[in-house]
Design an enzyme around this catalytic site. Structure first.
Site, short mmCIF file in Angstrom:
data_model
loop_
_atom_site.label_atom_id
_atom_site.label_comp_id
_atom_site.label_asym_id
_atom_site.label_seq_id
_atom_site.Cartn_x
_atom_site.Cartn_y
_atom_site.Cartn_z
N THR A 62 -38.02 65.34 -20.27
CA THR A 62 -38.91 64.31 -19.74
C THR A 62 -38.85 64.40 -18.23
O THR A 62 -37.79 64.19 -17.64
CB THR A 62 -38.45 62.90 -20.19
OG1 THR A 62 -38.40 62.87 -21.61
CG2 THR A 62 -39.41 61.84 -19.69
N LYS A 109 -46.17 60.72 -22.77
CA LYS A 109 -44.80 60.19 -22.94
C LYS A 109 -44.57 58.95 -22.05
O LYS A 109 -44.06 57.93 -22.52
CB LYS A 109 -43.80 61.29 -22.58
CG LYS A 109 -42.38 60.84 -22.35
CD LYS A 109 -41.51 60.99 -23.56
CE LYS A 109 -40.16 60.30 -23.32
NZ LYS A 109 -39.27 60.40 -24.43
N LYS A 115 -35.32 55.50 -16.44
CA LYS A 115 -35.83 56.80 -15.98
C LYS A 115 -37.32 56.92 -16.28
O LYS A 115 -38.12 57.29 -15.42
CB LYS A 115 -35.06 57.93 -16.68
CG LYS A 115 -35.65 59.31 -16.41
CD LYS A 115 -35.02 60.43 -17.23
CE LYS A 115 -35.79 61.73 -16.97
NZ LYS A 115 -35.28 62.87 -17.70
P1 NAD Z 1 -28.06 65.82 -21.20
O1 NAD Z 1 -27.63 65.41 -19.85
O2 NAD Z 1 -27.14 65.58 -22.36
O3 NAD Z 1 -28.42 67.41 -21.21
C1 NAD Z 1 -28.96 68.09 -20.12
C2 NAD Z 1 -28.21 69.42 -20.02
O4 NAD Z 1 -28.80 70.21 -18.99
C3 NAD Z 1 -26.73 69.25 -19.66
O5 NAD Z 1 -25.93 69.86 -20.65
C4 NAD Z 1 -26.60 69.97 -18.30
O6 NAD Z 1 -25.36 70.61 -18.12
C5 NAD Z 1 -27.74 70.95 -18.39
N1 NAD Z 1 -28.18 71.46 -17.08
C6 NAD Z 1 -28.33 70.78 -15.91
N2 NAD Z 1 -28.76 71.62 -14.94
C7 NAD Z 1 -28.90 72.84 -15.53
C8 NAD Z 1 -29.31 74.11 -15.05
N3 NAD Z 1 -29.70 74.28 -13.78
N4 NAD Z 1 -29.31 75.15 -15.93
C9 NAD Z 1 -28.93 74.98 -17.21
N5 NAD Z 1 -28.52 73.80 -17.72
C10 NAD Z 1 -28.52 72.75 -16.88
O7 NAD Z 1 -29.47 65.12 -21.46
P2 NAD Z 1 -30.24 64.94 -22.86
O8 NAD Z 1 -29.94 63.59 -23.40
O9 NAD Z 1 -30.02 66.16 -23.68
O10 NAD Z 1 -31.74 64.86 -22.33
C11 NAD Z 1 -32.46 66.04 -21.96
C12 NAD Z 1 -33.88 65.64 -21.64
O11 NAD Z 1 -34.47 65.01 -22.78
C13 NAD Z 1 -34.01 64.65 -20.47
O12 NAD Z 1 -35.13 64.99 -19.71
C14 NAD Z 1 -34.20 63.32 -21.19
O13 NAD Z 1 -34.91 62.38 -20.41
C15 NAD Z 1 -34.98 63.74 -22.41
N6 NAD Z 1 -34.85 62.84 -23.56
C16 NAD Z 1 -33.62 62.39 -23.94
C17 NAD Z 1 -33.53 61.54 -25.04
C18 NAD Z 1 -32.19 61.03 -25.51
O14 NAD Z 1 -32.16 60.13 -26.36
N7 NAD Z 1 -31.08 61.56 -25.04
C19 NAD Z 1 -34.69 61.16 -25.74
C20 NAD Z 1 -35.92 61.66 -25.34
C21 NAD Z 1 -35.98 62.51 -24.24
#
Ligand code: NAD
Length: 289
Positions: free
Chosen positions: A86, A161, A236
């Site tokens: 997102t 979204k 966010k």
């Molecule tokens: P998270 O923080 O658990 O995962 C993100 C991952 O990206 C981390 O493991 C981090 O180490 C990695 N990362 C950061 N910089 C990086 C780079 N340069 N190269 C490679 N990896 C890198 O977050 P999440 O909960 O998995 O969410 C991911 C996305 O999905 C976000 O944009 C969030 O808004 C969206 N989202 C999350 C949810 C939820 O319920 N968690 C629901 C819908 C959407």
């Protein structure tokens, strides 16, 4: 398909595992997380080389842009960069333009459904991009989710979204404050639910995710407001909605008010890790001032 998967956090890791279980050849990469059951590459570029599709699932638009700039020059011609993070609409559109220059196709497809949906393969994808790009990744949507809607050109997935989640933030707050008014007027919460859930005030927030414990279907309110969907993630998305509204000169006063309330809840009151429906006890513990 040969798939690179960059960003193996709470959402990315279970999505990648579902692709592997469906027989796809996945190479993952993350700067911090090393989850079990996913073959790892040593760099984002290595994960992207020769891939038919590279999926990114990253925290924000700035990181997405940096990763895209790194991998696009190395992706094979005609392959697809599918971003499921997102992020702001502007970043999604910039990444799509850069992809085109590099001879690859970008699809932005943020998800709804949370960690449960990612684990169970029941996410909903809102996709922006070309028909050809959507057609290439549609079989992957079928594995990782239960529904995918093609919303138009690049950036429109992110637009869908944030519009959806702006409605969600606003209706959750309205539902919570109405429960508190009902409490103070001596109206039983169950009676309030029975009326509103079958009347014109109904919404997903009331009917499917009722913020009042013990009322309606099971929801985070029945589990001490453990998320579910954390208030920090709602903030966010409301920030992204306001960023887009400012850029597009759209008048969104309720979205702005919801953003401000969640900012107070998360940043001033330290409740970011609570479910976003915990606005109900917050309002209940306050008076008008
Ligand atoms: P998270 O923080 O658990 O995962 C993100 C991952 O990206 C981390 O493991 C981090 O180490 C990695 N990362 C950061 N910089 C990086 C780079 N340069 N190269 C490679 N990896 C890198 O977050 P999440 O909960 O998995 O969410 C991911 C996305 O999905 C976000 O944009 C969030 O808004 C969206 N989202 C999350 C949810 C939820 O319920 N968690 C629901 C819908 C959407």
């Amino acid at each position: 398909m040969k798939i690179g998967f960059i960003g193996l956090g709470n959402m990315g890791a279970p999505m990648a595992r579902n692709l592997i279980a469906a027989g796809h050849d996945v190479a993952g990469f993350d700067t911090a997380s090393m989850p079990d059951g996913i073959p790892l590459a040593s760099t984002a570029t290595d994960a992207s080389l020769d891939a038919d599709v590279v999926i990114t699932m990253l925290p924000n638009g700035e990181i997405l842009r940096a990763v895209a700039a790194q991998i696009h020059p190395h992706m094979k011609s005609g392959s697809v960069h599918l971003d499921c993070s997102t992020v702001d609409v502007e970043s999604a559109r910039t990444v799509a333009q850069d992809a085109e220059k590099a001879g690859i196709i970008a699809v932005d497809a943020p998800v709804s459904g949370g960690i449960g949906g990612a684990t169970n393969g029941t996410l909903t994808f809102m996709a922006g991009g070309s028909d050809a790009g959507f057609a290439t990744v549609a079989p992957l949507f079928d594995v990782m989710g239960q529904k995918a809607v093609h919303c138009g050109p690049a950036g429109n997935g992110q637009a869908a979204k944030i519009c959806n989640n702006m409605i969600l933030g606003v209706t959750m707050i309205a539902t919570c404050e109405a429960f508190v008014l009902a409490d103070k007027l001596g109206l039983d919460r169950q009676a309030m639910f029975d009326v509103v859930s079958t009347s014109s005030g109904y919404s997903w927030s009331m009917n499917a995710y009722c913020p009042a414990p013990g009322i309606g279907p099971q929801s985070p309110s029945d589990n001490d407001y453990q998320p579910g969907f954390a208030a920090a993630l709602m903030l966010k998305d409301l920030n992204l909605a306001q960023m887009a509204a400012r850029a597009a000169d759209a008048d969104t006063p309720m979205g702005q008010a919801a953003r401000d309330l969640y900012a107070q809840f998360v940043e001033d009151e330290g409740q970011g890790e609570m479910d976003f429906s915990a606005m109900l006890p917050r309002f209940a513990n306050r008076g008008r001032d």
